[in-house]
Design a protein around this motif. Structure first.
Motif, PDB file in Angstrom:
ATOM      1  N   TYR A 202       0.821  -1.218   0.000  1.00  0.00           N
ATOM      2  CA  TYR A 202       0.000   0.000   0.000  1.00  0.00           C
ATOM      3  C   TYR A 202       0.853   1.266   0.000  1.00  0.00           C
ATOM      4  O   TYR A 202       0.497   2.251  -0.622  1.00  0.00           O
ATOM      5  N   THR A 203       1.964   1.240   0.706  1.00  0.00           N
ATOM      6  CA  THR A 203       2.779   2.429   0.898  1.00  0.00           C
ATOM      7  C   THR A 203       4.036   2.354   0.038  1.00  0.00           C
ATOM      8  O   THR A 203       4.388   1.295  -0.503  1.00  0.00           O
ATOM      9  N   ALA A 248     -10.887   6.682  -4.091  1.00  0.00           N
ATOM     10  CA  ALA A 248     -10.741   7.443  -2.865  1.00  0.00           C
ATOM     11  C   ALA A 248      -9.322   7.993  -2.739  1.00  0.00           C
ATOM     12  O   ALA A 248      -8.402   7.562  -3.432  1.00  0.00           O
ATOM     13  N   ALA A 249      -9.169   8.941  -1.826  1.00  0.00           N
ATOM     14  CA  ALA A 249      -7.849   9.534  -1.605  1.00  0.00           C
ATOM     15  C   ALA A 249      -6.826   8.472  -1.226  1.00  0.00           C
ATOM     16  O   ALA A 249      -5.645   8.563  -1.601  1.00  0.00           O
ATOM     17  N   THR A 250      -7.247   7.451  -0.518  1.00  0.00           N
ATOM     18  CA  THR A 250      -6.316   6.382  -0.145  1.00  0.00           C
ATOM     19  C   THR A 250      -5.799   5.646  -1.371  1.00  0.00           C
ATOM     20  O   THR A 250      -4.629   5.247  -1.418  1.00  0.00           O
ATOM     21  N   PHE A 251      -6.672   5.447  -2.392  1.00  0.00           N
ATOM     22  CA  PHE A 251      -6.202   4.796  -3.604  1.00  0.00           C
ATOM     23  C   PHE A 251      -5.235   5.691  -4.369  1.00  0.00           C
ATOM     24  O   PHE A 251      -4.218   5.218  -4.895  1.00  0.00           O
ATOM     25  N   ALA A 253      -3.222   7.886  -3.228  1.00  0.00           N
ATOM     26  CA  ALA A 253      -1.936   7.828  -2.543  1.00  0.00           C
ATOM     27  C   ALA A 253      -1.236   6.503  -2.817  1.00  0.00           C
ATOM     28  O   ALA A 253      -0.012   6.454  -3.018  1.00  0.00           O
ATOM     29  N   ARG A 254      -1.993   5.428  -2.843  1.00  0.00           N
ATOM     30  CA  ARG A 254      -1.407   4.119  -3.126  1.00  0.00           C
ATOM     31  C   ARG A 254      -0.855   4.071  -4.542  1.00  0.00           C
ATOM     32  O   ARG A 254       0.245   3.565  -4.770  1.00  0.00           O
TER      33      ARG A 254
END
Length: 509
Positions: A202-203, A248-251, A253-254
């Motif tokens: 993820y990161t 989403a913002a998490t995607f 960033a991923r």
């Protein structure tokens, strides 16, 4: 002796202990992580150049050289200063005595201490050797080649795709690395898979560890050291079946972390002010003398959702760029480097097999191929990955209209290791796929390997090279079948000498 990773995974699954074969979770300490990686066959070059060296994107007078300083390859952070000075040199001999270019570059913690050197002023069509030096140590010596100019009588190159680490070994890469007459390698995507023994990435730290694990395969490092690469990506470099930057913002960033991890570990040339991270421009046009031009596509970063009105797999800017490449093409072979199925693939039970492919963007495909036909395109070949099986198929502007002319050929390559459908599924459905798709000429889904292309001014030949056993890094590699396209005549035909080889479908047995 290290256990072959596929054999270990099979044994663990059979014993009901699959978790033991997936040990590199985030909670493991360094000693346990390295012990588990070694048990799966991972090993690395001496520090700090543990991930090896590579070169790529050759132009007539320029090539990109790559390495990354990673003395602790599976660590979240490297035990290095923020900036490390790295020296590089290029020579005409493997002993590195006839140096023709050299310099120094700063490797920054901001890009994971990766090193990317654009070497200019080289001679077209020539092989060179190179190496790096940092922290008092030398890297291994790599070999590369610049693109030629003018008349070219032969180009030999190979394509790879879908090299899932857990699914097998890389004997095809051993075969390619030993081929001294190969000009370059094209990677069609799925260089890494987001899920691995390290867990799910993820990161940025996750993706760096993931790439370092893959570079723990010595045959992959040997191949990068032996030949320059042209590169594109598919979905698993980020996550399965993603589309563009929507989510989403998490995607988002991923995706940015995955793109940076990919960039840090591969010899990619970034050009112009619009190519910087986190949105690198990776589509590009390259020529190999007067014989071959490569139109390298990016089919993930700019796409819309599939099966929607006005949907696009290319994005508006890349769509126009492809049309420009068609209208301004040279007199040589015109080849699209294409990560996912271009041709229509109807499901025998109705609809389409997968609309994550170009089938999910049918209007754009028809528009683009019709434009190519109107521009009088000839000697058009597409090389494709993703499906984990081999296909040979005619390319038509309208796949539903059998009166539409054949304007090119698509060669879909076997995967390097990633598992396809079962042998029983392939046997039952190969003929059904052929019946539902009249442009399909050949299908074989039970093997693994790579495609080798031998191109002359008169003929394009694709050899399907397959490994005897993907669980054995020393397995034999052989040619399953060979297909030809004659200059000035659209459509492929199988070499008579290989027509007796195993396949689940041939239109003309």
């Amino acid at each position: 002796m290290a256990v072959r990773r596929r054999a270990l995974l099979q044994a663990a699954a059979g014993a009901g202990a699959l978790a033991a074969a997936w040990p590199l979770t985030h909670g493991l300490g360094p000693d346990a992580a390295y012990a588990a990686a070694a048990a799966l066959g991972a090993s690395w070059d001496p520090a700090p150049f543990t991930l090896g060296v590579g070169s790529g994107d050759p132009l007539p007078t320029s090539v990109v050289l790559w390495t990354r300083l990673a003395p602790d390859p599976l660590a979240a952070a490297q035990p290095l200063p923020d900036i490390v000075q790295v020296d590089w040199s290029v020579a005409t001999d493997a002993a590195m005595t006839q140096v023709v270019a050299s310099g120094s570059v700063a490797a920054s913690v901001l890009l994971g201490h990766s090193v990317r050197v654009v070497v200019d002023g080289l001679t077209p069509g020539r092989r060179y050797h190179y190496r790096f030096r940092a922290l008092g140590q030398h890297s291994r010596v790599g070999r590369t080649k610049t693109a030629p100019t003018g008349p070219v009588s032969l180009v030999r190159f190979a394509s790879l795709n879908c090299q899932h680490y857990q699914s097998g070994e890389y004997p095809g890469m051993r075969d390619l690395a030993a081929d001294a007459n190969l000009d370059f390698v094209v990677h069609l995507g799925d260089y890494v898979y987001e899920g691995s023994e390290l867990g799910t990435a993820y990161t940025l730290s996750d993706y760096r560890r993931l790439h370092a694990l893959y570079k723990g395969d010595p045959l992959l490092r040997d191949l990068h050291a032996a030949h320059p690469f042209y590169l594109t990506w598919d979905d698993h470099e980020v996550v399965n079946d993603y589309s563009g930057s929507r989510g989403a913002a998490t995607f988002v960033a991923r995706r940015s972390a995955a793109y940076q991890g990919w960039y840090e570990h591969l010899p990619l040339r970034l050009e112009g002010s619009d190519t910087a991270l986190p949105d690198p421009r990776i589509h590009r046009h390259r020529r190999w003398g007067d014989l071959l031009e490569l139109v390298i596509l990016d089919l993930r970063q700019h796409r819309s959702e599939q099966n929607v009105t006005g949907g696009t797999i290319l994005g508006a800017a890349q769509n126009q760029w492809v049309k420009d490449r068609i209208s301004q093409r040279s007199g040589g072979w015109h080849c699209w480097v294409n990560s996912i199925f271009l041709s229509q693939q109807r499901n025998p039970d109705g609809g389409y097999m997968f609309t994550d492919q170009w089938d999910g963007f049918r209007a754009e495909r028809t528009e683009l191929l019709t434009y190519a036909q109107q521009q009088g395109i000839t000697d058009f070949v597409t090389i494709t990955g993703d499906w984990h099986s081999a296909f040979v198929q005619d390319v038509r502007p309208d796949f539903d209209n059998l009166a539409a002319p054949v304007i090119g050929t698509e060669f879909v390559a076997h995967s390097t290791t990633s598992s396809g459908y079962s042998a029983s599924w392939n046997a039952a459905n190969g003929p059904r796929l052929g019946q539902a798709n009249p442009h399909l000429q050949y299908f074989e889904g039970n093997r693994y390997g790579y495609d080798l292309y031998e191109v002359t001014p008169q003929r394009w030949t694709t050899r399907l090279r397959v490994v005897a056993d993907r669980s054995n890094p020393n397995a034999a590699v052989s040619t399953l079948t060979s297909w030809h396209v004659d200059r000035g005549r659209a459509g492929a035909y199988e070499d008579p000498a290989t027509k007796g080889s195993a396949a689940q479908y041939r239109r003309n047995p």
